[in-house]
Design a protein around this motif. Structure first.
Motif, PDB file in Angstrom:
ATOM      1  N   VAL A 171      15.023 -13.186   5.677  1.00  0.00           N
ATOM      2  CA  VAL A 171      14.684 -14.012   6.832  1.00  0.00           C
ATOM      3  C   VAL A 171      15.617 -13.582   7.957  1.00  0.00           C
ATOM      4  N   PHE A 172      15.037 -13.291   9.125  1.00  0.00           N
ATOM      5  CA  PHE A 172      15.830 -12.830  10.265  1.00  0.00           C
ATOM      6  C   PHE A 172      15.645 -13.759  11.456  1.00  0.00           C
ATOM      7  N   THR A 173      16.678 -13.809  12.293  1.00  0.00           N
ATOM      8  CA  THR A 173      16.594 -14.471  13.591  1.00  0.00           C
ATOM      9  C   THR A 173      15.981 -13.476  14.588  1.00  0.00           C
ATOM     10  N   PRO A 174      15.577 -13.966  15.768  1.00  0.00           N
ATOM     11  CA  PRO A 174      15.080 -13.035  16.795  1.00  0.00           C
ATOM     12  C   PRO A 174      16.099 -11.949  17.149  1.00  0.00           C
ATOM     13  N   MET A 175      17.393 -12.295  17.141  1.00  0.00           N
ATOM     14  CA  MET A 175      18.433 -11.303  17.442  1.00  0.00           C
ATOM     15  C   MET A 175      18.434 -10.176  16.409  1.00  0.00           C
TER      16      MET A 175
ATOM     17  N   VAL B 220      23.561  -3.224  11.467  1.00  0.00           N
ATOM     18  CA  VAL B 220      23.903  -4.635  11.304  1.00  0.00           C
ATOM     19  C   VAL B 220      25.376  -4.855  11.657  1.00  0.00           C
ATOM     20  N   LEU B 221      26.252  -4.040  11.089  1.00  0.00           N
ATOM     21  CA  LEU B 221      27.690  -4.196  11.308  1.00  0.00           C
ATOM     22  C   LEU B 221      28.093  -3.906  12.748  1.00  0.00           C
ATOM     23  N   GLU B 222      27.580  -2.808  13.313  1.00  0.00           N
ATOM     24  CA  GLU B 222      27.943  -2.403  14.675  1.00  0.00           C
ATOM     25  C   GLU B 222      27.471  -3.406  15.719  1.00  0.00           C
ATOM     26  N   ASN B 223      26.399  -4.132  15.433  1.00  0.00           N
ATOM     27  CA  ASN B 223      25.854  -5.087  16.395  1.00  0.00           C
ATOM     28  C   ASN B 223      26.319  -6.516  16.139  1.00  0.00           C
ATOM     29  N   GLY B 224      27.232  -6.694  15.191  1.00  0.00           N
ATOM     30  CA  GLY B 224      27.836  -7.992  14.945  1.00  0.00           C
ATOM     31  C   GLY B 224      26.895  -9.031  14.348  1.00  0.00           C
ATOM     32  N   LEU B 225      25.839  -8.578  13.665  1.00  0.00           N
ATOM     33  CA  LEU B 225      24.953  -9.532  12.998  1.00  0.00           C
ATOM     34  C   LEU B 225      25.697 -10.130  11.805  1.00  0.00           C
ATOM     35  N   VAL B 226      25.536 -11.427  11.582  1.00  0.00           N
ATOM     36  CA  VAL B 226      26.284 -12.095  10.519  1.00  0.00           C
ATOM     37  C   VAL B 226      25.350 -12.664   9.460  1.00  0.00           C
ATOM     38  N   GLY B 227      25.900 -12.828   8.266  1.00  0.00           N
ATOM     39  CA  GLY B 227      25.159 -13.430   7.163  1.00  0.00           C
ATOM     40  C   GLY B 227      24.540 -12.424   6.218  1.00  0.00           C
ATOM     41  N   PHE B 228      24.595 -11.159   6.555  1.00  0.00           N
ATOM     42  CA  PHE B 228      24.056 -10.114   5.684  1.00  0.00           C
ATOM     43  C   PHE B 228      25.078  -9.803   4.597  1.00  0.00           C
TER      44      PHE B 228
ATOM     45  N   MET C 287      20.146  -5.228   0.029  1.00  0.00           N
ATOM     46  CA  MET C 287      20.435  -6.176   1.081  1.00  0.00           C
ATOM     47  C   MET C 287      20.145  -7.580   0.569  1.00  0.00           C
ATOM     48  N   ASP C 288      21.014  -8.473   0.931  1.00  0.00           N
ATOM     49  CA  ASP C 288      20.868  -9.862   0.545  1.00  0.00           C
ATOM     50  C   ASP C 288      21.458 -10.720   1.666  1.00  0.00           C
ATOM     51  N   ALA C 289      21.411 -12.017   1.493  1.00  0.00           N
ATOM     52  CA  ALA C 289      22.024 -12.956   2.434  1.00  0.00           C
ATOM     53  C   ALA C 289      23.284 -13.519   1.803  1.00  0.00           C
ATOM     54  N   ASP C 290      24.307 -13.708   2.608  1.00  0.00           N
ATOM     55  CA  ASP C 290      25.572 -14.280   2.152  1.00  0.00           C
ATOM     56  C   ASP C 290      25.439 -15.802   2.126  1.00  0.00           C
ATOM     57  N   VAL C 291      24.821 -16.314   1.070  1.00  0.00           N
ATOM     58  CA  VAL C 291      24.504 -17.740   0.979  1.00  0.00           C
ATOM     59  C   VAL C 291      25.723 -18.617   0.700  1.00  0.00           C
ATOM     60  N   ASN C 292      26.840 -18.013   0.322  1.00  0.00           N
ATOM     61  CA  ASN C 292      28.039 -18.804   0.063  1.00  0.00           C
ATOM     62  C   ASN C 292      28.792 -19.166   1.338  1.00  0.00           C
ATOM     63  N   ASN C 293      28.556 -18.408   2.399  1.00  0.00           N
ATOM     64  CA  ASN C 293      29.307 -18.630   3.626  1.00  0.00           C
ATOM     65  C   ASN C 293      28.457 -18.971   4.846  1.00  0.00           C
ATOM     66  N   PHE C 294      27.133 -18.830   4.717  1.00  0.00           N
ATOM     67  CA  PHE C 294      26.241 -19.035   5.858  1.00  0.00           C
ATOM     68  C   PHE C 294      25.066 -19.921   5.462  1.00  0.00           C
ATOM     69  N   ASP C 295      24.289 -20.332   6.483  1.00  0.00           N
ATOM     70  CA  ASP C 295      23.132 -21.202   6.285  1.00  0.00           C
ATOM     71  C   ASP C 295      22.182 -20.706   5.199  1.00  0.00           C
ATOM     72  N   ASN C 296      21.544 -21.668   4.542  1.00  0.00           N
ATOM     73  CA  ASN C 296      20.489 -21.412   3.559  1.00  0.00           C
ATOM     74  C   ASN C 296      19.249 -22.175   4.012  1.00  0.00           C
ATOM     75  N   LEU C 297      18.085 -21.655   3.673  1.00  0.00           N
ATOM     76  CA  LEU C 297      16.827 -22.325   3.976  1.00  0.00           C
ATOM     77  C   LEU C 297      16.085 -22.625   2.680  1.00  0.00           C
ATOM     78  N   THR C 298      15.223 -23.633   2.742  1.00  0.00           N
ATOM     79  CA  THR C 298      14.315 -23.919   1.642  1.00  0.00           C
ATOM     80  C   THR C 298      12.994 -24.381   2.241  1.00  0.00           C
TER      81      THR C 298
ATOM     82  N   LYS D 246      26.120 -20.434  11.324  1.00  0.00           N
ATOM     83  CA  LYS D 246      24.821 -19.861  11.676  1.00  0.00           C
ATOM     84  C   LYS D 246      24.777 -18.410  11.215  1.00  0.00           C
ATOM     85  N   SER D 247      23.598 -17.992  10.771  1.00  0.00           N
ATOM     86  CA  SER D 247      23.420 -16.658  10.212  1.00  0.00           C
ATOM     87  C   SER D 247      22.247 -15.965  10.893  1.00  0.00           C
ATOM     88  N   ASP D 248      22.335 -14.642  11.003  1.00  0.00           N
ATOM     89  CA  ASP D 248      21.204 -13.848  11.496  1.00  0.00           C
ATOM     90  C   ASP D 248      20.224 -13.542  10.376  1.00  0.00           C
ATOM     91  N   THR D 249      20.589 -13.872   9.125  1.00  0.00           N
ATOM     92  CA  THR D 249      19.698 -13.727   7.977  1.00  0.00           C
ATOM     93  C   THR D 249      19.990 -14.829   6.962  1.00  0.00           C
TER      94      THR D 249
END
Length: 173
Positions: free
Chosen positions: A58-62, A154-162, A1-12, A46-49
């Motif tokens: 990193v996860f959102t509350p959702m 993740v997929l069934e619940n529509g979480l994005v950024g994974f 599992m990773d975050a899709d950093v090319n298409n969604f938010d990044n943190l530092t 915006k990303s859920d991860t």
């Protein structure tokens, strides 16, 4: 599992020295954790991860709400401080010795004999059965592995950024 950093938010982190605090290796940190300040460095979708370098999910509350039953007590949910949203670092506590070294393909450091990198992972099926998020003892500070059930949730619940990559297929053994 990773975050899709090319298409969604990044943190530092706001402070360079905080990177060392994010080298999660399976040890419990909740009792001594002080939330680390982070900021969004890429203002994308915006990303859920959102991506955070160093292998820390990193996860959102959702995302936490959707995945909490699969994560159970195998993770710690550690708050981060961010002006642009509510985010939590996920400290994976389940670090297991589950590699089938006879079937895996890996390279060792010549000096120490320790594993340098895996070209192909292979797990002992009995060791990973029922595990939905875990790390391996050979790579305790790297990104975690997740089950198909975790990915499907993740997929069934529509979480994005994974971002998921198949690293081992238990049915091809």
């Amino acid at each position: 599992m990773d975050a899709d950093v090319n298409n969604f938010d990044n943190l530092t982190t706001l402070k360079q020295e905080d990177w060392e605090l994010l080298r999660f290796d399976g040890r419990k940190l909740a009792d001594t954790w002080t939330p680390i300040a982070v900021r969004v460095i890429e203002d994308r979708k915006k990303s859920d991860t959102p991506g955070l370098s160093g292998g820390v999910p990193v996860f959102t509350p959702m995302a936490i709400a959707v995945l909490k039953d699969l994560m159970g007590d195998t993770v710690e949910v550690l708050p981060l401080r961010c002006r642009k949203g509510e985010y939590y670092a996920i400290n994976v506590l389940d670090v297991v010795n589950c590699i089938d070294y006879e079937k895996a393909d890996f390279e060792r450091f010549k000096s120490s004999g320790r594993i340098m990198l895996f070209n192909k992972y292979a797990f002992k099926p009995e060791c990973v059965k029922g595990k939905h998020i875990f790390k391996i003892i050979d790579e305790p500070v790297r990104r975690p592995f997740v089950s198909d059930e975790f990915r499907n949730s993740v997929l069934e619940n529509g979480l994005v950024g994974f971002k998921f990559e198949l690293v081992w297929d238990s049915e091809s053994e």
